[in-house]
Scaffold this active site. Structure first.
Site, PDB file in Angstrom:
ATOM      1  CG  HIS A   1      -0.375   0.283   2.521  1.00 42.98           C
ATOM      2  ND1 HIS A   1      -0.061  -0.716   3.420  1.00 42.98           N
ATOM      3  CD2 HIS A   1      -0.029   1.447   3.123  1.00 42.98           C
ATOM      4  CE1 HIS A   1       0.434  -0.174   4.523  1.00 42.98           C
ATOM      5  NE2 HIS A   1       0.465   1.130   4.358  1.00 42.98           N
TER       6      HIS A   1
ATOM      7  CG  ASP B   1       0.136  -4.048   3.024  1.00 42.70           C
ATOM      8  OD1 ASP B   1       0.204  -3.496   1.913  1.00 42.70           O
ATOM      9  OD2 ASP B   1       0.160  -3.420   4.102  1.00 42.70           O
TER      10      ASP B   1
ATOM     11  N   GLY C   1       3.518   6.332   8.082  1.00 44.33           N
ATOM     12  CA  GLY C   1       4.917   6.507   7.685  1.00 44.33           C
ATOM     13  C   GLY C   1       5.798   5.381   8.160  1.00 44.33           C
TER      14      GLY C   1
ATOM     15  CB  SER D   1       3.211   1.568   6.241  1.00 43.83           C
ATOM     16  OG  SER D   1       2.063   1.814   6.989  1.00 43.83           O
TER      17      SER D   1
END
Length: 474
Positions: free
Chosen positions: A113, A143, A214, A216
């Site tokens: 993402h 993800d 941030g 992630s």
């Protein structure tokens, strides 16, 4: 009163004993300084550029019909012109995230993402070097995204394993929350094997490490300096950290990396069933001592489960020898099984244990659910407090219930209503027996002893679920 020398010595010894546990505890608290300095260079900041049009951003907006003397008319003419048309100008949007080098030759692991839809991906290291990255592949289900930059002898993180991770163990995250690069936060592992609504095939690691937008894609380290997870999601009512953070186990992430490298896509094992948890009431209806396992609510057509004669109402208790305590633990086990491998399942069926052998298929991109005349017969309210009727052929086709079922026409205050049934539901099974008509429904209901909880398979929309209905005592 003045203390004697012997008394002073005794008091000193007692004080030391009292303070000793606290001193020992303080010595056991981890020092993360070495871990951060050694592993920080492997963590990168990721920024992306995405082209978007103004018309896309304002899709669905229409200029209101205002009076001619309204002062807002000048405002809308300025932005949308005399005709009120939304311009098709483009602008650059940016996003920020984190990642880390998994090899010295420039492979970078991050969240899908973070980079999805990006026109340009910039990887920035802690020593301020910048690289334009190419996207090797993404896997939305886990993800995970794999990037590649041109470089040599880059500071790669040491990859560990999440299999031996313990709840309560100290962990450290490094990333770029809100764009603040190389930020370190620490906490403990709160739980393992968490299943989230957005993804059933990843057994997430839950921590209380402060993770914010941030972070992630950044790494989660253990005290040995090994990456054991990839920070992915937070649970928040405000958009900021609230003590619930979720990381993708590194074993899952590296398997995805390997598949993306070799074939550019990820394949997962697929059983082809829709499952739910076994509640206390359902366990009672199945004659189980305690609620556990994964209850099969639907077997998808042309699936591996259908080929193995798995049936709605089966309770999967073990998968390849691993006990299934909750339904959420089954999908990750199936997903990590090699496509084409044969899996052994221990199933509870009608009170008896049955062992099934299933040849595992490949998980589709999107799992699809099992997509004459005369007025239908209708029944008066029964002791469950429901009125049911037969389905017309058109309704059966529309609802995907061509092999059976009766429609819930109305509900009275009673057991079915209390169990959660709704008007419009289609009852497919009652007491683990298929229902194809009102006659079937009445026959099965007549044979149920008062006071029992019976499992009832219901189709609602495209989904199917079991409900436990307690038959009232007469």
């Amino acid at each position: 009163m003045r203390a004697t020398p012997k008394l002073s010595i005794a008091l000193t010894a007692l004080l030391c004993c009292a303070l000793a546990p606290g001193l020992a505890l303080s010595r056991e608290l981890p020092d993360f300084t070495g871990l951060v300095s050694e592993n920080g260079p492997a963590v990168v900041n990721i920024s992306t550029k995405q082209s978007a049009s103004v018309s896309q951003s304002l899709r669905g907006f229409s200029v209101p019909d205002l009076p001619e003397d309204s002062p807002l008319n000048d405002f809308f003419r300025h932005f949308f012109g005399e005709e009120g048309e939304i311009p098709d100008d483009t602008f650059q949007s940016r996003s920020l995230g984190s990642g880390f080098f998994v090899s010295q030759d420039g492979y970078v692991l991050t969240n899908s993402h973070v980079v999805e839809g990006a026109d340009e991906i910039i990887v920035r290291t802690s020593d301020r070097r910048e690289f334009v990255a190419s996207l090797i592949g993404i896997d939305k289900r886990s993800d995970i995204a794999l990037l590649k930059v041109d470089g040599e002898n880059l500071p790669a993180a040491k990859i560990g394993s999440s299999k031996d991770l313990q709840v309560g163990e100290w962990v450290l995250a490094i990333g770029s929350p809100f764009g603040f690069e190389s930020s370190a936060t620490a906490g403990i592992v709160s739980a393992k094997g968490r299943s989230l609504p957005s993804e059933n095939y990843v057994p997430f690691i839950q921590t209380d490490v402060a993770i914010n937008p941030g972070n992630s894609g950044g790494p989660l380290f253990n005290l040995s300096g090994e990456v054991i997870g990839v920070n992915s999601q937070i649970y928040s009512r405000t958009g900021g950290f609230m003590g619930l953070s979720f990381a993708i186990p590194i074993d899952v992430a590296m398997d995805v990396v390997s598949q993306l490298k070799t074939k550019g896509r990820v394949s997962r094992g697929w059983l082809g069933v829709l499952i739910q948890d076994v509640t206390r009431e359902l366990a009672e209806s199945f004659g189980m001592d305690q609620p556990k396992g994964a209850l099969v609510a639907q077997v998808l057509p042309d699936s591996p489960a259908a080929a193995a004669d798995m049936r709605p109402g089966d309770v999967i208790l073990r998968y390849n020898g691993t006990e299934i305590l909750a339904s959420s633990s089954l999908p990750p086990l199936v997903g990590e099984t090699a496509v084409g491998a044969t899996a052994s399942l221990d199933v509870l069926r009608s009170g008896k244990r049955v062992q099934l052998k299933v040849r595992i298929g490949e998980l589709p991109e999107e799992e699809a659910l099992a997509s004459s005349g005369g007025a239908p017969e209708q029944e008066a309210a029964n002791r469950l407090g429901i009125v049911v009727r037969d389905l017309t052929p058109e309704q059966r086709k529309q609802l995907g219930a061509e092999k059976g079922g009766v429609l819930v026409e109305s509900l009275e205050a009673g057991p079915a209503d209390q169990a959660g049934l709704n008007v419009g539901d289609v009852i497919l099974m009652l007491d683990n027996q298929p229902v194809s008509s009102i006659a079937d429904f009445n026959r099965i209901l007549a044979g149920i002893d008062p006071g029992r909880s019976v499992a009832t398979l219901v189709q609602r929309g495209e989904g199917r679920m079991f409900y436990a209905i307690k038959v009232p005592k007469e």
